[in-house]
Design a protein around this motif. Sequence first.
Motif, PDB file in Angstrom:
ATOM      1  N   PRO A  73       0.695  -1.144   0.027  1.00  0.00           N
ATOM      2  CA  PRO A  73       0.030  -0.008   0.029  1.00  0.00           C
ATOM      3  C   PRO A  73       0.915   1.117   0.163  1.00  0.00           C
ATOM      4  CG  PRO A  73      -0.876  -1.635   1.537  1.00  0.00           C
ATOM      5  CD  PRO A  73       0.399  -2.123   1.034  1.00  0.00           C
ATOM      6  N   ARG A  74       1.984   1.204   0.598  1.00  0.00           N
ATOM      7  CA  ARG A  74       3.055   2.537   0.577  1.00  0.00           C
ATOM      8  C   ARG A  74       3.730   2.538  -0.615  1.00  0.00           C
ATOM      9  NH1 ARG A  74       4.272   3.437   6.922  1.00  0.00           N
ATOM     10  NH2 ARG A  74       2.312   3.417   7.867  1.00  0.00           N
ATOM     11  N   SER A  75       3.730   1.699  -1.492  1.00  0.00           N
ATOM     12  CA  SER A  75       4.764   1.583  -2.659  1.00  0.00           C
ATOM     13  C   SER A  75       4.537   2.708  -3.754  1.00  0.00           C
ATOM     14  CB  SER A  75       4.491   0.209  -3.633  1.00  0.00           C
ATOM     15  OG  SER A  75       5.245   0.517  -4.735  1.00  0.00           O
ATOM     16  N   GLY A  76       5.429   3.188  -4.201  1.00  0.00           N
ATOM     17  CA  GLY A  76       5.309   4.522  -5.044  1.00  0.00           C
ATOM     18  C   GLY A  76       5.449   4.063  -6.352  1.00  0.00           C
ATOM     19  N   ILE A  77       4.809   2.798  -6.617  1.00  0.00           N
ATOM     20  CA  ILE A  77       4.843   2.289  -8.254  1.00  0.00           C
ATOM     21  C   ILE A  77       4.070   3.074  -9.192  1.00  0.00           C
ATOM     22  CG2 ILE A  77       3.316   0.572  -7.821  1.00  0.00           C
ATOM     23  CD1 ILE A  77       4.699  -1.300  -9.765  1.00  0.00           C
ATOM     24  N   THR A  78       2.696   3.754  -8.393  1.00  0.00           N
ATOM     25  CA  THR A  78       1.908   4.238  -9.190  1.00  0.00           C
ATOM     26  C   THR A  78       1.942   5.791  -9.237  1.00  0.00           C
ATOM     27  OG1 THR A  78       0.309   4.189  -7.540  1.00  0.00           O
ATOM     28  CG2 THR A  78       0.138   2.538  -8.991  1.00  0.00           C
ATOM     29  N   GLU A  79       2.890   6.302  -8.556  1.00  0.00           N
ATOM     30  CA  GLU A  79       3.031   7.809  -8.435  1.00  0.00           C
ATOM     31  C   GLU A  79       3.103   8.639  -9.732  1.00  0.00           C
ATOM     32  OE1 GLU A  79       2.574   9.216  -5.504  1.00  0.00           O
ATOM     33  OE2 GLU A  79       2.224   7.531  -4.826  1.00  0.00           O
ATOM     34  N   HIS A  80       3.588   7.868 -10.893  1.00  0.00           N
ATOM     35  CA  HIS A  80       3.843   8.610 -11.975  1.00  0.00           C
ATOM     36  C   HIS A  80       2.500   8.498 -12.925  1.00  0.00           C
ATOM     37  CE1 HIS A  80       3.926   4.470 -13.380  1.00  0.00           C
ATOM     38  NE2 HIS A  80       3.754   4.730 -14.608  1.00  0.00           N
ATOM     39  N   LEU A  81       1.475   7.926 -12.484  1.00  0.00           N
ATOM     40  CA  LEU A  81       0.192   7.866 -13.147  1.00  0.00           C
ATOM     41  C   LEU A  81      -0.649   9.051 -13.073  1.00  0.00           C
ATOM     42  CD1 LEU A  81      -0.338   4.015 -12.584  1.00  0.00           C
ATOM     43  CD2 LEU A  81       0.384   5.131 -14.736  1.00  0.00           C
ATOM     44  N   ASP A  82      -1.417   9.595 -14.093  1.00  0.00           N
ATOM     45  CA  ASP A  82      -2.188  10.864 -14.103  1.00  0.00           C
ATOM     46  C   ASP A  82      -3.477  10.740 -13.415  1.00  0.00           C
ATOM     47  OD1 ASP A  82      -0.227  12.023 -15.322  1.00  0.00           O
ATOM     48  OD2 ASP A  82      -0.852  11.547 -17.222  1.00  0.00           O
ATOM     49  N   GLY A  83      -4.033   9.428 -13.463  1.00  0.00           N
ATOM     50  CA  GLY A  83      -5.084   9.326 -12.740  1.00  0.00           C
ATOM     51  C   GLY A  83      -5.524   7.658 -12.723  1.00  0.00           C
ATOM     52  N   PHE A  84      -6.708   7.166 -12.304  1.00  0.00           N
ATOM     53  CA  PHE A  84      -7.095   5.899 -12.227  1.00  0.00           C
ATOM     54  C   PHE A  84      -8.635   5.694 -12.418  1.00  0.00           C
ATOM     55  CE2 PHE A  84      -3.646   7.151  -9.144  1.00  0.00           C
ATOM     56  CZ  PHE A  84      -2.594   6.208  -9.546  1.00  0.00           C
ATOM     57  N   ILE A  85      -8.678   4.204 -12.800  1.00  0.00           N
ATOM     58  CA  ILE A  85     -10.078   3.606 -12.813  1.00  0.00           C
ATOM     59  C   ILE A  85      -9.924   2.473 -12.109  1.00  0.00           C
ATOM     60  CG2 ILE A  85     -11.828   2.739 -14.350  1.00  0.00           C
ATOM     61  CD1 ILE A  85     -10.580   4.276 -16.916  1.00  0.00           C
ATOM     62  N   MET A  86     -10.777   2.463 -11.135  1.00  0.00           N
ATOM     63  CA  MET A  86     -10.850   1.176 -10.369  1.00  0.00           C
ATOM     64  C   MET A  86     -12.231   0.542 -10.808  1.00  0.00           C
ATOM     65  SD  MET A  86     -11.284   2.877  -6.697  1.00  0.00           S
ATOM     66  CE  MET A  86     -12.797   3.645  -6.045  1.00  0.00           C
ATOM     67  N   ILE A  87     -12.142  -0.834 -11.020  1.00  0.00           N
ATOM     68  CA  ILE A  87     -13.581  -1.756 -11.490  1.00  0.00           C
ATOM     69  C   ILE A  87     -13.765  -2.653 -10.196  1.00  0.00           C
ATOM     70  CG2 ILE A  87     -14.500  -3.365 -13.022  1.00  0.00           C
ATOM     71  CD1 ILE A  87     -13.576  -0.434 -14.260  1.00  0.00           C
ATOM     72  N   PRO A 136      -7.318  -1.964   0.698  1.00  0.00           N
ATOM     73  CA  PRO A 136      -6.230  -1.029   1.003  1.00  0.00           C
ATOM     74  C   PRO A 136      -6.211  -0.057  -0.289  1.00  0.00           C
ATOM     75  CG  PRO A 136      -5.406  -2.928   1.464  1.00  0.00           C
ATOM     76  CD  PRO A 136      -6.836  -3.304   1.120  1.00  0.00           C
ATOM     77  N   ILE A 137      -5.756  -0.800  -1.250  1.00  0.00           N
ATOM     78  CA  ILE A 137      -5.496  -0.219  -2.519  1.00  0.00           C
ATOM     79  C   ILE A 137      -6.695   0.987  -3.132  1.00  0.00           C
ATOM     80  CG2 ILE A 137      -4.835  -0.218  -5.109  1.00  0.00           C
ATOM     81  CD1 ILE A 137      -3.522  -3.056  -4.013  1.00  0.00           C
ATOM     82  N   VAL A 138      -7.930   0.519  -2.964  1.00  0.00           N
ATOM     83  CA  VAL A 138      -9.032   1.252  -3.225  1.00  0.00           C
ATOM     84  C   VAL A 138      -8.911   2.362  -2.402  1.00  0.00           C
ATOM     85  CG1 VAL A 138     -11.656   1.517  -3.183  1.00  0.00           C
ATOM     86  CG2 VAL A 138     -10.431  -0.491  -4.196  1.00  0.00           C
ATOM     87  N   GLU A 139      -8.708   2.412  -1.124  1.00  0.00           N
ATOM     88  CA  GLU A 139      -8.549   3.420   0.000  1.00  0.00           C
ATOM     89  C   GLU A 139      -7.533   4.192  -0.477  1.00  0.00           C
ATOM     90  OE1 GLU A 139      -8.333   1.427   3.536  1.00  0.00           O
ATOM     91  OE2 GLU A 139     -10.620   0.781   3.647  1.00  0.00           O
ATOM     92  N   ARG A 140      -6.372   3.709  -0.768  1.00  0.00           N
ATOM     93  CA  ARG A 140      -5.102   4.611  -1.090  1.00  0.00           C
ATOM     94  C   ARG A 140      -5.332   5.463  -2.362  1.00  0.00           C
ATOM     95  NH1 ARG A 140       0.511   3.020  -3.632  1.00  0.00           N
ATOM     96  NH2 ARG A 140       1.408   5.166  -3.778  1.00  0.00           N
ATOM     97  N   LEU A 141      -6.087   4.810  -3.468  1.00  0.00           N
ATOM     98  CA  LEU A 141      -6.191   5.592  -4.505  1.00  0.00           C
ATOM     99  C   LEU A 141      -7.364   6.738  -4.337  1.00  0.00           C
ATOM    100  CD1 LEU A 141      -6.560   2.713  -7.235  1.00  0.00           C
ATOM    101  CD2 LEU A 141      -4.588   4.154  -6.590  1.00  0.00           C
ATOM    102  N   LEU A 142      -8.225   6.649  -3.566  1.00  0.00           N
ATOM    103  CA  LEU A 142      -9.356   7.521  -3.343  1.00  0.00           C
ATOM    104  C   LEU A 142      -8.921   8.575  -2.347  1.00  0.00           C
ATOM    105  CD1 LEU A 142     -12.481   5.287  -3.195  1.00  0.00           C
ATOM    106  CD2 LEU A 142     -12.013   6.689  -4.741  1.00  0.00           C
ATOM    107  N   SER A 143      -7.932   8.300  -1.480  1.00  0.00           N
ATOM    108  CA  SER A 143      -7.436   9.234  -0.746  1.00  0.00           C
ATOM    109  C   SER A 143      -6.088  10.010  -1.343  1.00  0.00           C
ATOM    110  CB  SER A 143      -7.067   8.861   0.713  1.00  0.00           C
ATOM    111  OG  SER A 143      -5.989   7.755   0.481  1.00  0.00           O
ATOM    112  N   GLY A 144      -5.796   9.685  -2.550  1.00  0.00           N
ATOM    113  CA  GLY A 144      -4.401  10.519  -3.092  1.00  0.00           C
ATOM    114  C   GLY A 144      -4.941  11.703  -4.069  1.00  0.00           C
ATOM    115  N   ARG A 145      -4.098  12.303  -4.606  1.00  0.00           N
ATOM    116  CA  ARG A 145      -4.157  13.694  -5.018  1.00  0.00           C
ATOM    117  C   ARG A 145      -4.645  13.540  -6.799  1.00  0.00           C
ATOM    118  NH1 ARG A 145       1.854  15.818  -3.978  1.00  0.00           N
ATOM    119  NH2 ARG A 145       2.191  13.736  -4.671  1.00  0.00           N
ATOM    120  N   SER A 146      -4.450  12.279  -6.941  1.00  0.00           N
ATOM    121  CA  SER A 146      -4.977  12.168  -8.678  1.00  0.00           C
ATOM    122  C   SER A 146      -6.260  11.636  -8.624  1.00  0.00           C
ATOM    123  CB  SER A 146      -4.213  10.922  -9.258  1.00  0.00           C
ATOM    124  OG  SER A 146      -2.890  11.083  -9.174  1.00  0.00           O
ATOM    125  N   PRO A 147      -7.008  12.090  -9.724  1.00  0.00           N
ATOM    126  CA  PRO A 147      -8.362  11.780  -9.923  1.00  0.00           C
ATOM    127  C   PRO A 147      -8.771  10.215 -10.198  1.00  0.00           C
ATOM    128  CG  PRO A 147      -7.626  12.625 -12.000  1.00  0.00           C
ATOM    129  CD  PRO A 147      -6.415  12.969 -10.931  1.00  0.00           C
TER     130      PRO A 147
END
Length: 335
Positions: A109-123, A130-141
């Motif tokens: 959950p604390r990995s920076g592997i997705t920090e370069h991505l502009d935004g996310f779609i979660m299905i 925890p990944i869903v929670e991390r994405l939604l609490s982040g700065r990217s749309p």
Amino acid sequence: MQQAPDVITLQHVADRAGVSRATASLALSGKGRIAPATRQRVKDAADDLDYVVNVMARNLRGSRSGAIGLYVPDHTLSFRYYMDVAFGAVEEAQASDLLVTLMPTAFAPRSGITEHLDGFIMIDPIDGDPIVERLLSGRSPVVSGEDAPADAEEPYGVVYGDHRRGIRLLLDHLWANGCRRPACLLPDRSIAWGRGMQDGYREWCAEKGIAEHMLVGDFQSTTEQVRGLLDGLLGALDGVDGIIAAPEGTALIALDAIRSAGLEIGHDLLLASYVDSDSLALVEPSITALDLHAREFGRQCMQLLADSLDGGSRRGERVEVAISVIERRSTRRIP
């Protein structure tokens, strides 16, 4: 005759079309209030010059990577539905010159592997992931394909199917073909469409004044566990004359269980799948299913996310994707 430049730039296109560089940029991106004739003139100039948009330069100017993440929990990757959603998203991404990265689901959950991505779609986000929670609490749309967990941050937008209505479509179809005591094998309530299906089934049974026969599994249930649930149901049939099976693939397990119990589809009971797949049209009898329009679902998710990256006029929007019945032989009564 003037020799064509070695590298065609946006300025060359603008000069050919007789417009400013800014107007040419807006015309080629499909943005701005530009007269259709002007937009077409710019596009014709770009075609004449074989101009190719420098996506890398554009992304650098906007401090973007030009890539988005698609998060699909790993236990769903063997299902055709989720691959069709992904293909729909990729097809739509091409219109916005975006690359789609299928996100690994096992990263910390604390990995920076997705920090370069502009935004996310979660299905189909799952409660407590925890990944869903991390994405939604982040700065990217983030765009959510089906509703996000109730206690999580709000996504930029939601694309959804009305699964309360979807299960009722199948139930009404079975009822119209003589089924009076349908049983349902449904997902648990940790995902939005599981909640919608369960609620829709309960409401429908209450309206018809009949008893519920609900079996609940999850995506991580093994074939043996699903078969055990179905064998138990068929062993104590208790008047059940129809089965609706979900998620994808469970209808085929149900078909085998029905045959092993010495029962005949179309005579003893009817069978339907909540999610369609190629195999359901090929088995004997072919199995009725719902078309969830998976590719359109993926396209709508990508359209919402692309909007968020372009300034965001659709924040908070909910986009419904239609659900329809594909009728096949498994729900036809044998005379």
